[in-house]
Structures are given as C-alpha cells and as structure tokens.
Write a protein that holds these residues in place. Structure first.
Motif, PDB file in Angstrom:
ATOM      1  N   ILE A  63       0.759  -1.142  -0.025  1.00 40.67           N
ATOM      2  CA  ILE A  63       0.088   0.095   0.017  1.00 40.67           C
ATOM      3  C   ILE A  63       0.807   1.159  -0.083  1.00 40.67           C
ATOM      4  O   ILE A  63       0.454   2.030  -0.697  1.00 40.67           O
ATOM      5  CB  ILE A  63      -0.907  -0.022   1.213  1.00 40.67           C
ATOM      6  CG1 ILE A  63      -1.817  -1.278   0.959  1.00 40.67           C
ATOM      7  CG2 ILE A  63      -1.759   1.375   1.313  1.00 40.67           C
ATOM      8  CD1 ILE A  63      -2.925  -1.457   2.312  1.00 40.67           C
ATOM      9  N   LEU A  64       2.037   1.194   0.771  1.00 40.93           N
ATOM     10  CA  LEU A  64       2.778   2.290   1.110  1.00 40.93           C
ATOM     11  C   LEU A  64       3.577   2.662  -0.357  1.00 40.93           C
ATOM     12  O   LEU A  64       3.709   3.846  -0.847  1.00 40.93           O
ATOM     13  CB  LEU A  64       3.944   2.348   2.152  1.00 40.93           C
ATOM     14  CG  LEU A  64       3.419   2.372   3.461  1.00 40.93           C
ATOM     15  CD1 LEU A  64       4.470   2.131   4.417  1.00 40.93           C
ATOM     16  CD2 LEU A  64       2.556   3.810   3.876  1.00 40.93           C
ATOM     17  N   SER A  65       4.068   1.484  -1.139  1.00 41.93           N
ATOM     18  CA  SER A  65       4.662   1.601  -2.293  1.00 41.93           C
ATOM     19  C   SER A  65       3.567   2.283  -3.387  1.00 41.93           C
ATOM     20  O   SER A  65       4.222   3.126  -4.186  1.00 41.93           O
ATOM     21  CB  SER A  65       5.034   0.417  -2.729  1.00 41.93           C
ATOM     22  OG  SER A  65       6.073  -0.341  -1.999  1.00 41.93           O
ATOM     23  N   LEU A  66       2.323   1.996  -3.390  1.00 38.20           N
ATOM     24  CA  LEU A  66       1.348   2.464  -4.385  1.00 38.20           C
ATOM     25  C   LEU A  66       1.095   3.753  -4.227  1.00 38.20           C
ATOM     26  O   LEU A  66       1.071   4.593  -5.169  1.00 38.20           O
ATOM     27  CB  LEU A  66       0.063   1.571  -4.006  1.00 38.20           C
ATOM     28  CG  LEU A  66       0.168   0.367  -4.996  1.00 38.20           C
ATOM     29  CD1 LEU A  66      -1.142  -0.693  -4.612  1.00 38.20           C
ATOM     30  CD2 LEU A  66       0.474   0.103  -6.306  1.00 38.20           C
ATOM     31  N   ALA A  70       2.119   6.761  -6.727  1.00 37.41           N
ATOM     32  CA  ALA A  70       0.934   7.838  -7.041  1.00 37.41           C
ATOM     33  C   ALA A  70       1.439   9.091  -6.971  1.00 37.41           C
ATOM     34  O   ALA A  70       1.198   9.906  -7.771  1.00 37.41           O
ATOM     35  CB  ALA A  70      -0.311   7.524  -6.381  1.00 37.41           C
ATOM     36  N   ILE A  71       1.978   9.383  -5.784  1.00 43.37           N
ATOM     37  CA  ILE A  71       2.711  10.894  -5.422  1.00 43.37           C
ATOM     38  C   ILE A  71       3.530  11.121  -6.686  1.00 43.37           C
ATOM     39  O   ILE A  71       3.438  12.457  -6.959  1.00 43.37           O
ATOM     40  CB  ILE A  71       3.155  10.813  -3.940  1.00 43.37           C
ATOM     41  CG1 ILE A  71       1.895  10.772  -3.025  1.00 43.37           C
ATOM     42  CG2 ILE A  71       3.788  12.232  -3.799  1.00 43.37           C
ATOM     43  CD1 ILE A  71       2.503  10.574  -1.610  1.00 43.37           C
ATOM     44  N   ILE A  72       4.524  10.218  -6.829  1.00 43.58           N
ATOM     45  CA  ILE A  72       5.422  10.607  -7.816  1.00 43.58           C
ATOM     46  C   ILE A  72       4.722  10.835  -9.225  1.00 43.58           C
ATOM     47  O   ILE A  72       5.305  11.768  -9.941  1.00 43.58           O
ATOM     48  CB  ILE A  72       6.382   9.382  -7.897  1.00 43.58           C
ATOM     49  CG1 ILE A  72       7.304   9.431  -6.530  1.00 43.58           C
ATOM     50  CG2 ILE A  72       7.404   9.652  -9.119  1.00 43.58           C
ATOM     51  CD1 ILE A  72       8.329   8.090  -6.461  1.00 43.58           C
ATOM     52  N   VAL A  73       3.927  10.066  -9.407  1.00 46.81           N
ATOM     53  CA  VAL A  73       3.228  10.400 -10.971  1.00 46.81           C
ATOM     54  C   VAL A  73       2.683  11.497 -10.941  1.00 46.81           C
ATOM     55  O   VAL A  73       2.662  12.282 -12.063  1.00 46.81           O
ATOM     56  CB  VAL A  73       2.218   9.081 -11.120  1.00 46.81           C
ATOM     57  CG1 VAL A  73       1.569   9.452 -12.332  1.00 46.81           C
ATOM     58  CG2 VAL A  73       2.928   7.905 -11.521  1.00 46.81           C
ATOM     59  N   VAL A  74       2.102  11.986  -9.847  1.00 44.66           N
ATOM     60  CA  VAL A  74       1.083  13.342  -9.818  1.00 44.66           C
ATOM     61  C   VAL A  74       2.097  14.451  -9.824  1.00 44.66           C
ATOM     62  O   VAL A  74       1.957  15.421 -10.633  1.00 44.66           O
ATOM     63  CB  VAL A  74       0.289  13.330  -8.552  1.00 44.66           C
ATOM     64  CG1 VAL A  74      -0.397  14.689  -8.318  1.00 44.66           C
ATOM     65  CG2 VAL A  74      -0.807  12.404  -8.712  1.00 44.66           C
ATOM     66  N   ALA A  75       3.244  14.377  -9.144  1.00 44.32           N
ATOM     67  CA  ALA A  75       4.299  15.356  -8.999  1.00 44.32           C
ATOM     68  C   ALA A  75       4.888  15.482 -10.457  1.00 44.32           C
ATOM     69  O   ALA A  75       4.978  16.702 -10.921  1.00 44.32           O
ATOM     70  CB  ALA A  75       5.316  14.936  -8.140  1.00 44.32           C
ATOM     71  N   ILE A  76       5.232  14.455 -11.149  1.00 46.40           N
ATOM     72  CA  ILE A  76       5.840  14.630 -12.450  1.00 46.40           C
ATOM     73  C   ILE A  76       4.815  15.098 -13.439  1.00 46.40           C
ATOM     74  O   ILE A  76       4.916  16.067 -14.246  1.00 46.40           O
ATOM     75  CB  ILE A  76       6.183  13.081 -12.807  1.00 46.40           C
ATOM     76  CG1 ILE A  76       7.488  12.592 -12.057  1.00 46.40           C
ATOM     77  CG2 ILE A  76       6.660  13.281 -14.432  1.00 46.40           C
ATOM     78  CD1 ILE A  76       7.928  11.354 -12.404  1.00 46.40           C
ATOM     79  N   GLY A  77       3.423  14.686 -13.274  1.00 49.03           N
ATOM     80  CA  GLY A  77       2.395  15.213 -14.423  1.00 49.03           C
ATOM     81  C   GLY A  77       2.185  16.602 -13.964  1.00 49.03           C
ATOM     82  O   GLY A  77       2.247  17.445 -15.027  1.00 49.03           O
TER      83      GLY A  77
END
Length: 209
Positions: A63-66, A70-77
């Motif tokens: 769960i923590l990895s997901l 998700a945070i990394i993807v949102v930040a990059i986006g």
C-alpha cells in the motif's frame, strides 16, 4: 502355613509396588506427552502469529509503495504541465466563468496566453496596451482580451483541457504602482481552478472571488 501366608503377603506387596511403578511411569509419560503437545501447539501458534505479522507487513508495504508511486506520478504530471494558446474565430459559447481580483504591475509587459499586456496609469485613468492596441480606461470600464483556445497537456502527450476562453478586465483603480482589476475568465468547458491558474502568469497576483 505361616510361611505360605507370609509369602503370599510378600507377593501382594511386590505386585502392588510393580503396579505403582507402572502407573507412575504411565503418569510421567502422560505428563511428558502433554508437555510435548503443548510445546508443539505453542510453536504452531507462534508460527501462525509470525505469518500473520508478515502478511500484514507485506500488505502495508504494498500500500505504501502504491501511495508513493501515485505521489511521484502526480508530481511529475504537475511539473510537466504545458499550456498552448492559439487564436480562434470568436463567437463560441462560453458558459463557464471564473472570477479573480488581480493586480498588474505598471509598465511591465505581461503575457496571458499569447496576448501581451502592459498597463500604465495616467492621471485618473489607466492606459492598457494589449498586443499593441492601446485603450484608456476609467474606473469601472472594461477591456476584453479576445477569444482564444487553450490546450493544457501533461507528460507532453496527455491532453487535460481543451477549451476556448475569453478574458474580461474591469479597471478598479491603481495604488503603489499597481493597477487593480476584476478579471473574469469565460470558458467553453468547466476547467478546474488548479489548471485554469496555469493561464495566469506569476507576475499577476490573482485572488479568486
């Protein structure tokens, strides 16, 4: 006869002792068996608890990895958000409106989309220059930035917003080399505020109304 009686009593005592020893050995074996059974059961319970703990630990890690992913993807986006503004033929329906109170620094060219704006106060009026078209505004008067098309993308290829927009500026006065306007952004589609803010350059201080 007495000696036979004594012999019989002795035999009975020996038999009793023998039976007591057998019973004692059986009891000891029973206790050892019960102890061994309890030990094995305890080990099984301990292994079950460890397995459950490992299972929970693995689940939490997943769960923590997901969440981190998700945070990394949102930040990059967010970091790869890009806004392209194009000229379009006016007259499209623009039913959605977002209002801001904004300030423009006087004398500083500012780009909103592909329009370049400069404002400069003169007595009780403001001279607004939009793409070379100058116009004087008194307090309460409007200036319109003609309709444009905005395309907001992320990761270079994913389109988040494709909307036409028009900006209305109502002059509210000037103070401390700042020109104050009420700004209304009319759009053809409903655009989240976070994305709509990408149209507003950092030189303009904009406060949603």
């Amino acid at each position: 006869m007495d000696w036979m009686y004594e012999k019989d009593k002795k035999s009975q005592r020996n038999w009793s002792i023998y039976m007591d020893e057998i019973i004692s050995r059986d009891d000891e074996k029973g206790r050892e068996l019960a102890k061994e059974t309890g030990r094995k059961q305890g080990q099984q319970e301990e292994r079950a608890r460890e397995a459950q703990k490992d299972g929970w630990g693995t689940g939490v890690k997943i769960i923590l990895s997901l969440v981190v992913l998700a945070i990394i993807v949102v930040a990059i986006g967010f970091l790869t958000l890009s806004v392209s503004v194009m000229t379009v033929s006016p007259g499209n329906a623009l039913p959605y409106t977002t209002n801001y109170a904004v300030t423009f620094p006087e004398g500083q060219p500012i780009a909103i989309g592909n329009s370049h704006i400069t404002v400069l106060s003169f007595q009780n009026e403001i001279i607004s220059d939009i793409d070379g078209n100058r116009q004087k505004l008194a307090e309460g008067e409007d200036r319109v930035i003609e309709e444009r098309r905005a395309l907001i993308t992320t990761f270079g290829v994913i389109t988040l917003v494709d909307t036409n927009f028009q900006i209305n500026l109502k002059y509210k006065g000037n103070r401390d080399n700042l020109a104050y306007f009420d700004m209304a952004i009319h759009t053809s589609q409903q655009v989240p505020g976070m994305l709509l803010n990408r149209l507003i350059p950092p030189e303009i201080h904009a406060q949603p109304m």
